[in-house]
Structure formats: C-alpha cells, structure tokens
Write an enzyme that holds these catalytic residues in place. Structure first.
Site, PDB file in Angstrom:
ATOM      1  N   ARG A 193     -24.747 -13.629  -8.792  1.00 62.09           N
ATOM      2  CA  ARG A 193     -23.807 -12.576  -8.393  1.00 62.09           C
ATOM      3  C   ARG A 193     -23.083 -12.979  -7.108  1.00 62.09           C
ATOM      4  NH1 ARG A 193     -24.685  -7.225 -10.417  1.00 62.09           N
ATOM      5  NH2 ARG A 193     -26.650  -6.990 -11.586  1.00 62.09           N
ATOM      6  N   GLY A 219     -30.241   8.565 -16.897  1.00 62.73           N
ATOM      7  CA  GLY A 219     -29.406   9.552 -17.554  1.00 62.73           C
ATOM      8  C   GLY A 219     -29.329  10.858 -16.790  1.00 62.73           C
ATOM      9  N   HIS A 242     -45.223  22.920  11.214  1.00 63.48           N
ATOM     10  CA  HIS A 242     -44.676  24.161  10.681  1.00 63.48           C
ATOM     11  C   HIS A 242     -43.400  24.523  11.426  1.00 63.48           C
ATOM     12  CE1 HIS A 242     -44.589  28.241   9.047  1.00 63.48           C
ATOM     13  NE2 HIS A 242     -44.401  28.673  10.287  1.00 63.48           N
TER      14      HIS A 242
END
Length: 466
Positions: free
Chosen positions: A35, A186, A445
């Site tokens: 590539r 998908g 928290h």
C-alpha cells in the site's frame, strides 16, 4: 540480496507492531507493504475511518434531532459530506504517518511492494514498477491480514454494490441503503448512513444479529437500533443483485425457503465477513497450505515450516486488530527467546454503534453448553446517575461469575462508552478476579463505570444505586 533477522510480510496492525517490537529488541527488521501507506485495512479503510464517521455522524444526529434542543442548545446544522470525508481522511493520514515515524525511530526498514515467499528464508518483493527485490531472513512473519468475503450472485463494483471500503467514501447520502450482514461492519456503517439521513435495511441470514455475542446483549442492541429506524430482515438471504446507473434491485428469500421478494436500493453494502488474504504468497515453496477457510495453522504462532511464523487475520482466532497486535508482540518475543503468550480467552470485542456493545470472556450460551454453574449480576444504565444525567440510559452491564468460586467468567455491556470500560474487566479477569473483588473496589462517582461495580455487587443481589 539484503539480509535481515526478520522480514514481516504485511504492514497492518499485526505487521507494523511486530516490526516495531523487533526493532525495539535490537533485531534487523524489514516490513514489506505494498500500500501507499502503512496501517493495513484497519488504519486505511477499516477501524479508524469508520470510527471517524461514527463520531461525526453521531454529533450531526444530536444536533439535527431533539438531543441538542433538549439540552438548551439551539442550532441549525447542515451536512457538509465533503468536509466530513475530508476530516476522516486527514485523521487517517495522521495515524499512518505516525507509524512511519515509529519505523524510523526503531530502525525498521519499509520495503515498498508486495511480498511472497520464495523458499526457506527468502522473500521476493515486487514493486509498483514491476521490479523485484530479494530479501533473506532468519525468520519470516506472515501478517497479510484479510479481505471482504464475496457473496455469490452479488458482484461488488464499489459503484452501487459496495464492500466496506466503498461504504466509507460514498459521494452522497443514499435514500435507501441495504446492508447484507448484521455483524460489526454492517451495523457500524449502517448506523453512520442512517444518522446522516438514509433509510437502512439490514438483511441477515441468521435469526439474530451479531452472531457469537451473548444473546441477551445482541437482542438489546437490536431493539435499540430498531427504535432508531434501522430495519431488519432476519432469517433471510440475498440470492441476486442487479445494478444500474441509479440503483440496485435485490432478490431476497427466506433462509429456510419460501417466497422471494424484490427490494430496491440506491446502494448495497456487502458485509458478510472477511476471509484470510493468502493469494500469491508462495506458501507452496515452503510446504505450507491453508485449510478450507483459507487460514494458516499455527502452534504458538509457528507454522509447520521452520522459520515461518503467522499472526493476525490470516490465522485462527477472531479477526480483530488488537488480537493481531497481541500476537505480534508474542511472536517477536518468542523469536528472541522470550516467553511471549496470548490469552485468547480474554480478547474483548466491541461494536461501536450507539449504544455500544462490548464483551469479554464467556457468554451465557457458552456456559450453559459447558454445563458450568454460574451466577448473573446485572445493572441497567437507566439506574446509573451519570447515564441518567447525560440522557443515555439504554442498555446494561452483565457479569457472569462461577457459582462456587465467584471468579468472573464473562462480561457483557450494552450502553454508553462501554468500549472504554470493558478494559477494567479484561485486567480483572487476567488476574482471575472474583465478582466480589470488583464489588469491593471503589469507583469514582458519578461515572458510567459505577454500573460495572453495581453489576458485580448484584451477583449477590446487593446493588445499592438507583
């Protein structure tokens, strides 16, 4: 002929991580990649560009719909698809350049071209101009990855009938996109185009989405995606596709047999999975062959041929970038005599939809099949303070623990940002933690991560938050 300690064929997550680790350990290493950029499918046309579009499309939908308005933010957004694609490409380019920098830093030589084995210890590299270079190495690592699996009767042209690469670069928002396959690719790409304005229909051969994930988690995700507007045709198969300049007509039949229906779409995405890429690798020159699925066998990353190693999508195990990265490290460490190892039982999986789905370890279905007694602790994000404040309350955290020892056997999360939280349980399970260990560990928290603690507490029915 140039000589190296290690030659790696493939520059994807497995290949480039193997090359970098080899350089770090003082080996003379070359990575063969044809590539124009390093990073393989993941960085160039897979994980990274899809996440860029998922993020952008999520913000666009929040601005377009009621989410921003409910927060008191009034805007009038307009979609600039060209700019959205441009920022995606710029992000990808930055990542691939980062790998080039790491190659230089660790003295990895990038041999540009397509490599094939030409006998023991020899690799031939064909460059773009057709010229060939011969490389010699003590060890060769095959890391050539995978490619989209084709579907008989549906010819991908990346004009109207797309693979995942084509679906990442559409020039327009489809009016109707049909996705063949309800797996990770998908669902993620279908979510992108649905958010940007497409009608999306997902056709899946099985009677459920996300094959292999915990059934309850998969059903929860499907309900959420259905509420968002994605249509599902489960237990169905596409037997033919006819494309024109303006669209595609699909013939869809029940998987169990029955009357067919015709569906018209602007574009079709074929996302039925991926297959190993082994074409033209010269495997026969060292006595190797693949199984019927195209996979190369390995024993601790070693093939049956001396000095030939294999990692990533081209061999057994889940086709995930982080699995390939783990194998890359273990493989190179074994080459230099270290004790590299991959714990295949604890490789997490994530679907980056909204809500996200993240899992590690065993599903309920697997534990039942094994006959193993287990306990379940669940906690809904609708009872988590931070999730309620942020209006993102869909989903739950589910912990599966051994009925006798309380060891955590599996974790299945559906909810906001769970891809960032599953790592806590990956670490815990590597150390064979019990659900009680997590239940006794202080979490900040208010955070979404408290749901993970509360689920662990609920293995014994002791959750405290609302």
């Amino acid at each position: 002929m140039s000589s190296y300690d290690v030659v790696i064929i493939g520059g994807g997550p497995g290949g480039y991580n193997a090359a970098i680790r080899a350089g770090q350990l003082g080996l003379k290493v070359a990575c063969v990649e044809g590539r124009a950029t390093l990073g393989g499918t993941c960085l160039n046309v897979g994980c990274m560009p899809s996440k860029a579009l998922l993020h952008a499309s999520e913000l666009y939908e929040a601005a377009m719909g009621h989410e921003f308005a409910n927060l008191g933010i009034e805007v009038k957004p307009a979609l600039n698809l060209t700019q959205m694609m441009k920022q995606k490409d710029e992000s990808v380019a930055g990542l691939t350049k980062g790998i080039e920098y790491l190659f230089r830093k660790n003295k990895v030589e990038w041999i540009k071209g397509w490599g094939r084995i030409a006998g023991p210890g020899k690799v031939l590299v064909r460059a773009a101009d057709g010229s060939e270079t011969a490389l010699q190495a003590k060890d060769i690592v095959i890391a050539t990855g995978s490619e989209p699996t084709p579907l008989p009767g549906v010819d991908i042209d990346n004009r109207r009938i797309l693979d995942s690469t084509g679906a990442l670069s559409l020039p327009e928002v489809p009016r109707h996109l049909v996705v063949i396959g309800a797996g990770v690719i998908g669902l993620e790409l279908g979510s992108v185009w649905r958010r940007l304005g497409s009608q999306v229909t997902v056709v899946e051969y099985l009677d459920r989405i996300c094959p292999g994930v915990d059934v309850e988690a998969g059903k929860t995700l499907q309900r959420s995606l259905s509420k968002q507007g994605i249509g599902f045709l489960l237990g169905s198969k596409v037997t033919r596709a006819s494309s024109s300049a303006t669209g595609v007509q699909l013939r869809v039949e029940p998987a169990a047999g029955g009357e067919a229906q015709l569906i018209d779409a602007d574009y079709v995405l074929v996302a039925i999975g991926r297959r190993p890429f082994t074409q033209g690798l010269g495997l026969e020159t060292v006595g190797l062959s693949t199984d019927r699925r195209g996979l190369l066998a390995n024993q601790g990353h070693r093939t049956e041929a001396a000095g030939i190693w294999v990692i990533g999508d081209v061999t057994s195990g889940p086709m995930l970038a982080h699995k390939a990265e783990d194998e890359a490290m273990a493989c190179i460490e074994q080459i230099v005599g270290k004790a590299g190892e991959v714990n295949y039982a604890l490789i997490p999986s994530v679907i980056y939809t909204r809500p996200e789905l993240a899992s590690v370890g065993k599903s309920e279905e697997q534990l039942k099949a094994e006959g193993r007694a287990y306990k379940v602790g669940k906690f809904p994000f609708s009872a988590n303070s931070r999730a309620k404040i942020n209006h993102e309350t869909e989903g739950f955290a589910k912990i599966l623990a051994d009925a006798q020892t309380d060891e955590v056997l599996g974790v299945h999360l559906v909810g906001p940002s769970v891809s960032e939280m599953i790592g806590e349980y990956c670490v815990a399970m590597e150390f064979s933690a019990s659900a009680e260990d997590i239940a006794l560990t202080c979490h900040p928290h208010p955070t979404r991560s408290e749901a993970l603690r509360q689920a662990a507490m609920n293995v014994e029915g002791l959750a405290t938050q609302i």
